[in-house]
Structures are given as C-alpha cells and as structure tokens.
Design a protein around this motif. Structure first.
Motif, PDB file in Angstrom:
ATOM      1  N   GLU A   1       0.834  -1.203   0.000  1.00 44.29           N
ATOM      2  CA  GLU A   1       0.000   0.000   0.000  1.00 44.29           C
ATOM      3  C   GLU A   1       0.869   1.253   0.000  1.00 44.29           C
ATOM      4  N   ILE A   2       1.971   1.233   0.734  1.00 50.09           N
ATOM      5  CA  ILE A   2       2.895   2.368   0.730  1.00 50.09           C
ATOM      6  C   ILE A   2       3.424   2.607  -0.674  1.00 50.09           C
ATOM      7  N   CYS A   3       3.802   1.519  -1.338  1.00 51.78           N
ATOM      8  CA  CYS A   3       4.329   1.614  -2.697  1.00 51.78           C
ATOM      9  C   CYS A   3       3.296   2.251  -3.625  1.00 51.78           C
ATOM     10  N   ARG A   4       2.066   1.793  -3.527  1.00 53.61           N
ATOM     11  CA  ARG A   4       1.002   2.347  -4.378  1.00 53.61           C
ATOM     12  C   ARG A   4       0.804   3.845  -4.120  1.00 53.61           C
ATOM     13  N   ARG A   5       0.801   4.233  -2.846  1.00 54.47           N
ATOM     14  CA  ARG A   5       0.567   5.644  -2.516  1.00 54.47           C
ATOM     15  C   ARG A   5       1.705   6.531  -3.011  1.00 54.47           C
ATOM     16  N   ILE A   6       2.922   6.028  -2.917  1.00 58.67           N
ATOM     17  CA  ILE A   6       4.060   6.799  -3.430  1.00 58.67           C
ATOM     18  C   ILE A   6       3.943   6.972  -4.937  1.00 58.67           C
ATOM     19  N   ARG A   7       3.561   5.921  -5.641  1.00 59.44           N
ATOM     20  CA  ARG A   7       3.420   6.026  -7.098  1.00 59.44           C
ATOM     21  C   ARG A   7       2.260   6.941  -7.476  1.00 59.44           C
ATOM     22  N   GLU A   8       1.259   7.044  -6.621  1.00 56.69           N
ATOM     23  CA  GLU A   8       0.134   7.944  -6.902  1.00 56.69           C
ATOM     24  C   GLU A   8       0.572   9.410  -6.887  1.00 56.69           C
ATOM     25  N   THR A   9       1.735   9.701  -6.287  1.00 54.39           N
ATOM     26  CA  THR A   9       2.255  11.071  -6.279  1.00 54.39           C
ATOM     27  C   THR A   9       3.090  11.354  -7.521  1.00 54.39           C
ATOM     28  N   ASN A  10       3.126  10.393  -8.459  1.00 56.00           N
ATOM     29  CA  ASN A  10       3.917  10.501  -9.689  1.00 56.00           C
ATOM     30  C   ASN A  10       5.419  10.464  -9.429  1.00 56.00           C
ATOM     31  N   SER A  11       5.820  10.011  -8.257  1.00 57.24           N
ATOM     32  CA  SER A  11       7.238   9.884  -7.962  1.00 57.24           C
ATOM     33  C   SER A  11       7.821   8.661  -8.679  1.00 57.24           C
ATOM     34  N   THR A  12       9.018   8.832  -9.234  1.00 56.45           N
ATOM     35  CA  THR A  12       9.730   7.721  -9.871  1.00 56.45           C
ATOM     36  C   THR A  12      10.898   7.246  -9.013  1.00 56.45           C
ATOM     37  N   VAL A  13      10.904   7.619  -7.718  1.00 60.07           N
ATOM     38  CA  VAL A  13      11.984   7.184  -6.835  1.00 60.07           C
ATOM     39  C   VAL A  13      12.095   5.659  -6.880  1.00 60.07           C
ATOM     40  N   PRO A  14      13.306   5.098  -7.035  1.00 60.49           N
ATOM     41  CA  PRO A  14      13.449   3.634  -7.053  1.00 60.49           C
ATOM     42  C   PRO A  14      13.027   3.025  -5.720  1.00 60.49           C
ATOM     43  N   ILE A  15      12.263   1.942  -5.791  1.00 58.56           N
ATOM     44  CA  ILE A  15      11.809   1.229  -4.597  1.00 58.56           C
ATOM     45  C   ILE A  15      12.258  -0.224  -4.694  1.00 58.56           C
ATOM     46  N   ILE A  16      13.011  -0.665  -3.707  1.00 57.75           N
ATOM     47  CA  ILE A  16      13.420  -2.075  -3.613  1.00 57.75           C
ATOM     48  C   ILE A  16      12.595  -2.722  -2.517  1.00 57.75           C
ATOM     49  N   MET A  17      11.821  -3.718  -2.877  1.00 63.97           N
ATOM     50  CA  MET A  17      10.938  -4.379  -1.935  1.00 63.97           C
ATOM     51  C   MET A  17      11.670  -5.529  -1.239  1.00 63.97           C
ATOM     52  N   LEU A  18      11.518  -5.616   0.074  1.00 65.80           N
ATOM     53  CA  LEU A  18      12.022  -6.749   0.846  1.00 65.80           C
ATOM     54  C   LEU A  18      10.846  -7.667   1.160  1.00 65.80           C
ATOM     55  N   THR A  19      10.997  -8.948   0.915  1.00 65.03           N
ATOM     56  CA  THR A  19       9.897  -9.865   1.173  1.00 65.03           C
ATOM     57  C   THR A  19      10.418 -11.225   1.603  1.00 65.03           C
ATOM     58  N   ALA A  20       9.712 -11.825   2.550  1.00 68.85           N
ATOM     59  CA  ALA A  20      10.048 -13.188   2.974  1.00 68.85           C
ATOM     60  C   ALA A  20       9.417 -14.212   2.054  1.00 68.85           C
ATOM     61  N   ARG A  21       8.542 -13.741   1.159  1.00 71.76           N
ATOM     62  CA  ARG A  21       7.869 -14.644   0.222  1.00 71.76           C
ATOM     63  C   ARG A  21       8.601 -14.607  -1.107  1.00 71.76           C
ATOM     64  N   SER A  22       9.137 -15.753  -1.515  1.00 74.16           N
ATOM     65  CA  SER A  22      10.029 -15.779  -2.673  1.00 74.16           C
ATOM     66  C   SER A  22       9.394 -16.357  -3.926  1.00 74.16           C
ATOM     67  N   GLY A  23       8.109 -16.708  -3.870  1.00 76.38           N
ATOM     68  CA  GLY A  23       7.464 -17.262  -5.046  1.00 76.38           C
ATOM     69  C   GLY A  23       7.341 -16.217  -6.141  1.00 76.38           C
ATOM     70  N   GLU A  24       7.303 -16.677  -7.391  1.00 72.38           N
ATOM     71  CA  GLU A  24       7.234 -15.744  -8.510  1.00 72.38           C
ATOM     72  C   GLU A  24       5.984 -14.876  -8.435  1.00 72.38           C
ATOM     73  N   SER A  25       4.865 -15.455  -8.003  1.00 75.05           N
ATOM     74  CA  SER A  25       3.630 -14.678  -7.912  1.00 75.05           C
ATOM     75  C   SER A  25       3.757 -13.568  -6.880  1.00 75.05           C
ATOM     76  N   ASP A  26       4.506 -13.823  -5.780  1.00 77.20           N
ATOM     77  CA  ASP A  26       4.708 -12.793  -4.762  1.00 77.20           C
ATOM     78  C   ASP A  26       5.564 -11.655  -5.301  1.00 77.20           C
ATOM     79  N   VAL A  27       6.591 -12.023  -6.087  1.00 75.99           N
ATOM     80  CA  VAL A  27       7.444 -11.014  -6.699  1.00 75.99           C
ATOM     81  C   VAL A  27       6.639 -10.161  -7.667  1.00 75.99           C
ATOM     82  N   VAL A  28       5.843 -10.819  -8.488  1.00 77.49           N
ATOM     83  CA  VAL A  28       5.006 -10.104  -9.449  1.00 77.49           C
ATOM     84  C   VAL A  28       4.055  -9.164  -8.740  1.00 77.49           C
ATOM     85  N   GLU A  29       3.508  -9.607  -7.603  1.00 74.87           N
ATOM     86  CA  GLU A  29       2.593  -8.779  -6.823  1.00 74.87           C
ATOM     87  C   GLU A  29       3.289  -7.501  -6.349  1.00 74.87           C
ATOM     88  N   GLY A  30       4.528  -7.635  -5.919  1.00 73.70           N
ATOM     89  CA  GLY A  30       5.287  -6.462  -5.489  1.00 73.70           C
ATOM     90  C   GLY A  30       5.567  -5.508  -6.634  1.00 73.70           C
TER      91      GLY A  30
END
Length: 231
Positions: A63-92
């Motif tokens: 949700e944080i990621c979505r809200r930041i993108r709603e401000t039209n910011s292109t700041v790079p975001i690296i997501m940390l996740t304990a879920r390593s499945g491809e679907s989880d990565v795609v979701e991020g």
C-alpha cells in the motif's frame, strides 16, 4: 544521497542502515507503515531510493508503494519480502516496486541492488538512448528530458522501469522484442529478476494506456516470442 529504510525488525533495519552509511549514503529509518508515509509526505523530494519491507505494521509495504506512485514519484523502490514465489514477486512489482530482495538476504547483495538502481536513476541512460518522440498514431508522447509519458497531452503515471520498457518498444515500432531483449535494452545487464516480470510491466502499461479500441494499450503480444508496439 538519502535512502529511506522501511523495516519493522530493528536488527534488520540497523544492519541495512550500517551498510548504507558505510557506502557514504544517508539512511533514514521508519519502523511501520504510518511512520513511513509521514516521513515521505514531509520529505518526499529528499530521498533517492527506498528500501521497503512488504509485511509492515499498520500499513503494508504494498500500500505504501502504491501511494508513493500515486504522487507521480519515480523514486526507485526495492521491496524486501520473505515470500520468494514468482507470484509474490510479481505482486510487489504490480504495486510499483522497481526490484525485490527476498529474506533472508545478504547485505552485500542488497547493496549491489541499491547501487544498480541508483546508477540507472542517475546515469542519464534515458536521455542517452532515447529521444523524445510520439507514437500510437501520434496520441502518445515519450519525453526523455522529463522522463515522462503523455497521452493526449496528459501525463501517464509510470515507474522508471515502465518508462524504459515502453521507450524501448517505441524506439523501433512494429519490431517484435523478446523478453530477454527488452530486459537487456531497457533494464540493463545489472537486472537480475525473472524474465517473466517483463509481463507484469507490460500489463501495467496496458492498464495505464488502454482505451476503447485499444484495450491492449497499443502493445501486442506475439505468442511464443514477446511484444511489439503497434504504432
């Protein structure tokens, strides 16, 4: 350069901050989703990159990621996740992240990903490789100076990776690009994600550019090979 670290586990946050400081970057830490958004709202123009945990108290990393993108910011975001499945990565990536690192992770690998994103952000590769142009029957403009896509004169909210991928497709309209070619040309040799994550970027671009008669956002799938821009 200032890097915002959003991670609720203090030991992990402190370790990341120490490595970032060692690289002569300035770390700023937030320990839950609400605090992260408060910092972002107050200092959004002062961060060069965000390291963002997916599972956070109060407000999720997604949700944080979505809200930041709603401000039209292109700041790079690296997501940390304990879920390593491809679907989880795609979701991020769907939520607007540029890259991901799965837990447990090596701090050295994370720092390599951070350096790669900062190089991409600051290298001027967009201006070097692409010129401002129009495509899609003249309806869509790619502005390489502003790093912006406009449809019928109105800005389209895209991430840096989405901009680079669309610019690649538009650089040679009608040509069919394989996923590997898109990654190599748009995202560079430093990119280490699944080639199938290109599909997620394309899906996001289609959503943002779609209209009646062009539900695919002018991006066609060539089954068994890749994608092309129908101009």
């Amino acid at each position: 350069m200032r890097i915002l670290i959003v991670e609720d586990e203090r030991l992990i946050s402190d370790a990341i901050a120490a490595y970032i400081a060692r690289e002569k970057y300035e770390p700023v830490c937030a320990y839950d989703g609400e605090q992260a958004l408060e910092i972002w709202d107050a200092e959004s123009g002062n961060f060069d990159l965000i390291v963002l945990d997916l599972m956070l108290p109060k407000i999720s990393g997604q949700e944080i990621c979505r809200r930041i993108r709603e401000t039209n910011s292109t700041v790079p975001i690296i997501m940390l996740t304990a879920r390593s499945g491809e679907s989880d990565v795609v979701e991020g990536l769907d939520s607007g992240a540029n890259d991901y690192v799965t837990k447990p992770f090596s701090p050295r690998v994370l720092m390599a990903r951070i350096r790669a994103q900062l190089r991409m952000q600051n290298s001027g590769s967009v201006r070097k490789n692409f010129t401002s142009t129009t495509c899609c029957d003249g309806r869509v403009e790619i502005d390489s100076e502003r790093v912006e896509i406009r449809k019928d004169g109105a800005p389209v909210q895209v991430t840096k990776s989405e901009f680079l991928i669309f610019s690649t497709l538009a650089s040679r309209p009608i040509r069919t690009w394989s996923r590997e070619e898109i990654i190599r040309s748009a995202l560079g040799d430093d990119y280490e994600g699944f080639d199938r994550t290109v599909d997620t970027y394309i899906k996001n671009l289609r959503k943002k550019l779609a209209e009646p008669g062009h539900e695919n956002g002018w991006i066609s799938t060539v089954h068994g090979f890749g994608y092309r821009l129908d101009s």
